[in-house]
Design a protein around this motif. Structure first.
Motif, mmCIF file in Angstrom:
data_model
loop_
_atom_site.group_PDB
_atom_site.id
_atom_site.type_symbol
_atom_site.label_atom_id
_atom_site.label_comp_id
_atom_site.label_asym_id
_atom_site.label_seq_id
_atom_site.Cartn_x
_atom_site.Cartn_y
_atom_site.Cartn_z
ATOM 1 N N PRO A 83 0.841 -1.198 0.000
ATOM 2 C CA PRO A 83 0.000 0.000 0.000
ATOM 3 C C PRO A 83 0.879 1.252 0.000
ATOM 4 O O PRO A 83 1.829 1.349 0.768
ATOM 5 C CB PRO A 83 -0.769 -0.112 1.322
ATOM 6 C CG PRO A 83 0.076 -0.987 2.195
ATOM 7 C CD PRO A 83 0.909 -1.871 1.307
ATOM 8 N N ILE A 84 0.559 2.193 -0.857
ATOM 9 C CA ILE A 84 1.332 3.443 -0.925
ATOM 10 C C ILE A 84 0.669 4.470 -0.013
ATOM 11 O O ILE A 84 -0.548 4.672 -0.047
ATOM 12 C CB ILE A 84 1.400 3.953 -2.383
ATOM 13 C CG1 ILE A 84 2.104 2.920 -3.269
ATOM 14 C CG2 ILE A 84 2.097 5.315 -2.463
ATOM 15 C CD1 ILE A 84 3.544 2.595 -2.895
ATOM 16 N N ALA A 85 1.495 5.130 0.788
ATOM 17 C CA ALA A 85 0.979 6.095 1.777
ATOM 18 C C ALA A 85 0.707 7.452 1.120
ATOM 19 O O ALA A 85 1.036 7.671 -0.053
ATOM 20 C CB ALA A 85 2.005 6.267 2.894
ATOM 21 N N GLY A 86 0.121 8.350 1.879
ATOM 22 C CA GLY A 86 -0.042 9.731 1.425
ATOM 23 C C GLY A 86 1.330 10.386 1.269
ATOM 24 O O GLY A 86 2.290 9.993 1.933
ATOM 25 N N ALA A 87 1.410 11.383 0.395
ATOM 26 C CA ALA A 87 2.703 11.971 0.044
ATOM 27 C C ALA A 87 3.217 12.892 1.153
ATOM 28 O O ALA A 87 2.576 13.892 1.473
ATOM 29 C CB ALA A 87 2.586 12.764 -1.257
ATOM 30 N N LYS A 88 4.389 12.565 1.689
ATOM 31 C CA LYS A 88 5.005 13.416 2.717
ATOM 32 C C LYS A 88 5.148 14.850 2.230
ATOM 33 O O LYS A 88 4.805 15.798 2.934
ATOM 34 C CB LYS A 88 6.389 12.847 3.080
ATOM 35 C CG LYS A 88 7.266 13.809 3.866
ATOM 36 C CD LYS A 88 8.637 13.231 4.169
ATOM 37 C CE LYS A 88 9.667 13.341 3.076
ATOM 38 N NZ LYS A 88 10.331 14.649 2.939
ATOM 39 N N ASN A 89 5.672 14.997 1.017
ATOM 40 C CA ASN A 89 5.983 16.350 0.541
ATOM 41 C C ASN A 89 4.751 17.135 0.104
ATOM 42 O O ASN A 89 4.835 18.337 -0.148
ATOM 43 C CB ASN A 89 7.031 16.294 -0.582
ATOM 44 C CG ASN A 89 8.390 15.906 -0.025
ATOM 45 O OD1 ASN A 89 8.600 15.922 1.186
ATOM 46 N ND2 ASN A 89 9.313 15.557 -0.914
ATOM 47 N N ALA A 90 3.605 16.467 0.010
ATOM 48 C CA ALA A 90 2.347 17.201 -0.156
ATOM 49 C C ALA A 90 1.786 17.538 1.220
ATOM 50 O O ALA A 90 1.286 18.634 1.468
ATOM 51 C CB ALA A 90 1.345 16.366 -0.946
ATOM 52 N N ALA A 91 1.905 16.577 2.138
ATOM 53 C CA ALA A 91 1.299 16.734 3.472
ATOM 54 C C ALA A 91 1.905 17.905 4.246
ATOM 55 O O ALA A 91 1.174 18.645 4.919
ATOM 56 C CB ALA A 91 1.470 15.439 4.258
ATOM 57 N N LEU A 92 3.230 18.074 4.154
ATOM 58 C CA LEU A 92 3.873 19.103 4.989
ATOM 59 C C LEU A 92 3.382 20.517 4.652
ATOM 60 O O LEU A 92 2.952 21.247 5.551
ATOM 61 C CB LEU A 92 5.399 18.986 4.898
ATOM 62 C CG LEU A 92 5.962 17.676 5.480
ATOM 63 C CD1 LEU A 92 7.446 17.532 5.163
ATOM 64 C CD2 LEU A 92 5.740 17.613 6.993
ATOM 65 N N PRO A 93 3.396 20.950 3.378
ATOM 66 C CA PRO A 93 2.832 22.286 3.086
ATOM 67 C C PRO A 93 1.337 22.373 3.373
ATOM 68 O O PRO A 93 0.854 23.416 3.818
ATOM 69 C CB PRO A 93 3.123 22.508 1.594
ATOM 70 C CG PRO A 93 3.587 21.208 1.064
ATOM 71 C CD PRO A 93 4.053 20.373 2.199
ATOM 72 N N LEU A 94 0.614 21.272 3.162
ATOM 73 C CA LEU A 94 -0.833 21.290 3.461
ATOM 74 C C LEU A 94 -1.063 21.551 4.949
ATOM 75 O O LEU A 94 -1.970 22.292 5.329
ATOM 76 C CB LEU A 94 -1.476 19.955 3.065
ATOM 77 C CG LEU A 94 -1.721 19.762 1.568
ATOM 78 C CD1 LEU A 94 -1.987 18.293 1.246
ATOM 79 C CD2 LEU A 94 -2.887 20.631 1.087
ATOM 80 N N PRO A 142 0.661 10.492 5.841
ATOM 81 C CA PRO A 142 1.526 9.353 6.147
ATOM 82 C C PRO A 142 1.917 9.370 7.629
ATOM 83 O O PRO A 142 1.940 10.439 8.243
ATOM 84 C CB PRO A 142 2.742 9.599 5.254
ATOM 85 C CG PRO A 142 2.764 11.070 5.004
ATOM 86 C CD PRO A 142 1.339 11.541 5.065
ATOM 87 N N ASP A 143 2.204 8.206 8.175
ATOM 88 C CA ASP A 143 2.587 8.096 9.584
ATOM 89 C C ASP A 143 4.119 8.153 9.652
ATOM 90 O O ASP A 143 4.796 7.141 9.605
ATOM 91 C CB ASP A 143 2.044 6.761 10.120
ATOM 92 C CG ASP A 143 2.284 6.633 11.605
ATOM 93 O OD1 ASP A 143 2.637 7.640 12.254
ATOM 94 O OD2 ASP A 143 2.140 5.513 12.125
ATOM 95 N N LEU A 144 4.660 9.375 9.721
ATOM 96 C CA LEU A 144 6.106 9.569 9.596
ATOM 97 C C LEU A 144 6.621 10.566 10.619
ATOM 98 O O LEU A 144 5.885 11.450 11.066
ATOM 99 C CB LEU A 144 6.435 10.157 8.213
ATOM 100 C CG LEU A 144 6.123 9.319 6.994
ATOM 101 C CD1 LEU A 144 6.342 10.141 5.742
ATOM 102 C CD2 LEU A 144 7.005 8.071 6.978
ATOM 103 N N ALA A 145 7.927 10.473 10.889
ATOM 104 C CA ALA A 145 8.562 11.396 11.839
ATOM 105 C C ALA A 145 8.380 12.854 11.393
ATOM 106 O O ALA A 145 8.108 13.735 12.209
ATOM 107 C CB ALA A 145 10.050 11.054 11.950
ATOM 108 N N ASP A 146 8.515 13.136 10.096
ATOM 109 C CA ASP A 146 8.408 14.524 9.624
ATOM 110 C C ASP A 146 7.012 15.100 9.855
ATOM 111 O O ASP A 146 6.854 16.291 10.116
ATOM 112 C CB ASP A 146 8.758 14.622 8.130
ATOM 113 C CG ASP A 146 10.263 14.744 7.913
ATOM 114 O OD1 ASP A 146 11.017 14.553 8.884
ATOM 115 O OD2 ASP A 146 10.675 15.028 6.770
#
Ligand code: EPZ
Length: 428
Positions: A17-28, A45-49
């Motif tokens: 399964p591909i997660a939501g995009a980190k680099n889209a999520a951060l500016p959002l 995504p469930d990530l440290a960032d």
């Protein structure tokens, strides 16, 4: 410090399964500062960032509340409510930990008329200046000063729309100006804007919040500022870099894997390169099916470029694949000046790579052999995972905290497809 151990040599089969995009999520997430109403983001995504950005927003006064995703809805939903902003300062500690934190500057300035955000500094992949962000905000009427390592910006009368022609393409500066211009007085024209899918995702969410933006998906974006934005609900796009990474992993290890939720239209440049290397990809109802159709991989030249070109965030991974290609591949990095840190580590596994300035000539070898290696940044570390999947014997990767910034449950996802990979907790 955790390490990852891989015993290579097995093909991959199954579903990832591909997660939501980190680099889209951060500016959002940063965009939540633009409104006093809740912004609900799904498929984070469930990530440290993501946790770092949530911590930063919380210290600005944003209420960050996990929400049940509900039936049929994508997982990992957060409600971000910036009803009252209690601090307009983004401290060094958080910005240093994650550069994308710098993106709170424009929204805070647009909403509160002032902001104080630590200057990020360089990192493993390059100097990474933020001059385009600052010049853009100045074009919108902000007074900007550097003091004690902090950017102090003021716009007591609010920001004013203006034409901003970027001398070079910047993802972050485009996102930053989109957010700031959304609340500026009058019209802003962004010329030579970046066109990455993450920018389209941000623009789509801003429109859902009441922003007026034309030209979405192109390099000319027109933003007509509005007095206020309202809350919205938005689902983050799937991560094209995670997708591309697993495409390379399947191409390298062989086999057939379904990438759940992946979008082929976001990785067309990658598909073109891999087609030449004899890797097949098909869109399916659930995502994307990747298959290595013959026993061998042909060497292909790759040059990184802004979207829709080949992404710099997949350069290390394609290099890992090319280490075992038939023939040679010239890989040229045009976005960051120091993004070949994975080369000496790949060479420890037996790769034959010769770096000349911005280009790396990879001469394919018959096999890689496992060894202890060191991860240096997010994408470099995942290239070592790909190399480990094809290497004979055991590859031990240190520095995997880099991986955790951008890959959700990586070892679990690969192990579920038959890879012999595990995380060893603790140790040096
Ligand atoms: C984004 O970084 C991504 N990060 C990066 O992802 C990605 O590698 C990069 O875009 C390029 O695609 C996020 O989205 C959070 P840029 P960003 O501004 O916005 C120079 C990953 O592994 N530049 O497009 O910082 C800059 O130094 C990462 O997930 C200036 O000179 O990238 C670089 O050479 C790492 N002045 C080039 O432009 C500026 O003011 C492109 O950078 C801004 C950038």
């Amino acid at each position: 410090m955790d390490r990852i151990v891989i015993r290579g040599g097995l093909p991959l089969a199954g579903t990832i399964p591909i997660a939501g995009a980190k680099n889209a999520a951060l500016p959002l997430m940063a965009a939540s500062l633009l409104t006093d109403e809740p912004l609900v983001l799904a498929n984070l995504p469930d990530l440290a960032d993501i946790r770092t950005m949530a911590d930063l927003l919380a210290q600005h006064g944003v209420a960050v509340t996990p929400r049940a995703s509900g039936e049929g809805l994508p997982p990992h939903v957060l409600e971000l409510s910036a009803r009252r902003i209690t601090s307009t300062t983004a401290p060094y500690d958080l910005v240093r930990r994650m550069r994308a934190s710098f993106l709170v500057l424009g929204p805070l300035l647009a909403r509160c008329g002032e902001a104080r955000v630590s200057l990020p500094g360089g990192d493993e992949i390059g100097v990474r200046p933020v001059d385009l962000h600052i010049k853009g905000l100045q074009r919108l009427g902000a007074e900007v000063e550097l003091s004690g390592g902090y950017i102090e910006a003021r716009a007591p009368q609010g920001l004013r729309g203006a034409e901003i022609a970027f001398p070079s393409v910047s993802v972050g500066a485009t996102e930053h100006m989109l957010m700031a211009a959304a609340l500026a007085d009058g019209e802003t024209l962004l010329v030579n804007a970046a066109r990455e899918p993450e920018i389209t995702d941000l623009a789509t969410c801003l429109v859902a919040m009441g922003a007026q933006i034309d030209g979405i998906g192109t390099d000319r974006l027109t933003v007509r500022g509005v007095g206020r934005l309202h809350g919205a609900r938005h689902t983050v796009i799937s991560d094209r870099i995670e997708t591309g990474t697993y495409v390379m992993a399947v191409a390298a290890a062989g086999g057939e894997v379904q990438l759940g939720g992946a979008r082929l239209d976001h990785i067309e440049a990658v598909a073109r390169v891999l087609e030449n290397a004899d890797i097949r990809m098909h869109e399916t109802d659930g995502g994307l099916l990747v298959r290595r159709s013959t026993g061998r991989i042909d060497g292909v030249d790759v040059m990184t470029e802004p979207y829709p070109g080949f992404p710099t965030d997949l350069q290390a991974q394609v290099m890992a694949l090319m280490t075992i290609a038939d023939g040679a591949a010239m890989i040229t990095e045009t976005i960051f000046e120091n993004r070949f840190m994975h080369v000496p580590e790949l060479m420890r596994l037996g790769a034959n790579i010769n770096v000349q300035g911005p280009s790396a000539l990879v001469r394919g070898v018959k096999r890689l052999t496992g060894a202890p290696v060191m991860a240096t940044d997010l994408r470099a570390s995942v290239s070592l995972v790909i190399a480990g999947l094809i290497a004979e014997g055991e590859t031990l990767i240190s520095g995997v905290h880099h991986l955790d910034r951008g890959y959700e449950r990586l070892e679990e996802k690969l192990a579920a497809c038959g890879a012999r990979i595990e995380r060893v907790r603790g140790g040096a």
